[in-house]
Design an enzyme around this catalytic site. Structure first.
Site, short mmCIF file in Angstrom:
data_model
loop_
_atom_site.label_atom_id
_atom_site.label_comp_id
_atom_site.label_asym_id
_atom_site.label_seq_id
_atom_site.Cartn_x
_atom_site.Cartn_y
_atom_site.Cartn_z
N GLN A 72 0.82 -1.22 0.00
CA GLN A 72 0.00 0.00 0.00
C GLN A 72 0.86 1.27 0.00
O GLN A 72 0.37 2.34 0.38
CB GLN A 72 -0.95 0.00 1.21
CG GLN A 72 -2.10 -0.97 1.09
CD GLN A 72 -3.03 -0.60 -0.07
OE1 GLN A 72 -3.23 0.56 -0.39
NE2 GLN A 72 -3.59 -1.62 -0.71
N SER A 73 2.09 1.18 -0.41
CA SER A 73 3.00 2.33 -0.36
C SER A 73 2.45 3.57 -1.06
O SER A 73 2.16 3.53 -2.26
CB SER A 73 4.34 1.92 -0.99
OG SER A 73 5.14 3.07 -1.21
N ASN A 74 2.32 4.66 -0.31
CA ASN A 74 1.95 5.95 -0.92
C ASN A 74 3.07 6.42 -1.82
O ASN A 74 2.84 7.02 -2.87
CB ASN A 74 1.74 7.02 0.16
CG ASN A 74 0.69 6.63 1.17
OD1 ASN A 74 -0.42 6.27 0.81
ND2 ASN A 74 1.05 6.67 2.46
N ALA A 76 5.22 4.64 -3.55
CA ALA A 76 5.25 3.93 -4.84
C ALA A 76 4.16 4.46 -5.76
O ALA A 76 4.42 4.75 -6.94
CB ALA A 76 5.09 2.43 -4.60
#
Ligand code: PLP
Length: 314
Positions: A72-74, A76
């Protein structure tokens, strides 16, 4: 001071204003810097870093960018959005950790048509090696952005943010930000030393990495890059990770609800909720004086909020 060019990706300066209801609730003057409103996807702190990193990628002639993070990386998702804005290619090589379903930020990655690959590892070294391998396989040069965009160049983004805040001419006694990979904490702490010398910076750690070592190292590297000689301040780090990185905490969720109920502003479970909870805890402990001005830097993250299952919450 050496000057570094950047590419314009966001809408800066971001809004900054006093929060009247939260201020009344906490008995001091709470202000907010809305870096969540910086105009790319759902906004967030990574855009300031990416303005430097992607300028560097373009200048060096790279046309394929890769980065990493959890599912869920913001960071990325925002890297993908910014890379696409510049007309370059992007592959995300994410850790198979967190919520991999097409929820939250994965919806946005899907809508952008971004290639997402997963690696079942906890080691970023493995991931950077795999990026090299993919580059070789494709016969292309890969511009690798580290987790969170937190290297010396990325750190310059939040030094700029402190300059932007100083230009508004409001005196701040305290500033609070989240610390996840360290670049924002390093940029705010070093940037405040340079541009807001009367402001004390507190960084809420949302992970138990050794930030007492990582943040000063990033500040040192950024100072070296800028060719400035400045005494590197020791960061004020507060442990706010709760049950663990990206796992919601009761204290963080209370802070999210307070901000939503009183000001209509969306925080997230992984970073900003816990960061704001650190500010709330200090306010409740009487750390701030009634006349103080305390600035909360909203670093974004709304996408992750919608990956969470809220059914179990009462
Ligand atoms: C990445 C992130 C942070 C933490 O910033 P770092 O520079 O990685 O420490 C804080 N808030 C949000 C919403 C983020 O996505």
């Amino acid at each position: 001071m050496r000057h570094f060019e950047k590419v314009s990706l966001g809408l800066f300066p971001t809004p900054m204003y006093r929060l009247p209801n939260i201020s009344r609730e906490l008995g001091t003057n709470i202000w907010i810097k809305r870096d969540d409103l910086c105009g790319v996807a759902l906004g967030g702190n990574k855009v300031r870093k990416l303005e430097y990193l992607l300028y560097d990628a373009k200048k060096q002639g790279y046309d394929l960018v890769m980065t990493t993070g959890q599912a869920q990386s913001n960071h990325a998702m925002l890297t993908a959005a910014c890379v696409r804005k510049l007309g370059l290619d992007c592959i995300l090589l994410l850790k198979k950790r967190g919520i991999t379903a097409r929820k939250g930020n994965q919806v946005l990655n899907h809508l952008m048509g971004i290639e997402v690959r997963y690696m079942d590892t906890d080691s970023y070294d493995d991931i950077y090696q795999e990026m090299d391998r993919i580059g070789k396989e494709l016969g292309r040069k890969v511009y690798k952005i580290p987790c969170g965009g937190s290297n010396a160049l990325g750190t310059l983004g939040y030094i700029d943010c402190m300059k932007e805040i100083a230009a508004a001419g409001v005196h701040f006694d305290h500033l609070v930000c989240a610390c996840g990979s360290g670049g924002t904490a390093a940029g705010c702490t070093l940037g405040a030393k340079l541009h807001l010398p009367e402001t004390k910076v507190m960084c809420s750690m949302v992970d138990d990495d050794s930030f007492d070592r990582i943040v000063p190292q990033l500040m040192n590297e950024a100072a070296e890059l800028l060719n400035i000689s400045v005494e590197i301040p020791f960061p004020d780090l507060m442990a706010m990770w709760g049950p663990g990185y990206s796992i919601p905490s009761a204290e963080g969720n209370e802070a999210i609800k307070m901000m939503m109920e009183l000001e209509g502003i969306v925080l997230d479970t992984c970073y900003t909720g816990k960061a704001f909870a650190g500010l709330v805890r200090r306010a409740r402990e009487g750390f701030y004086k009634p006349e103080d001005n305390v600035l909360f830097v909203h670093t974004g993250g709304a996408g992750g909020l919608f990956a969470q299952d809220w059914e179990a919450e009462r």
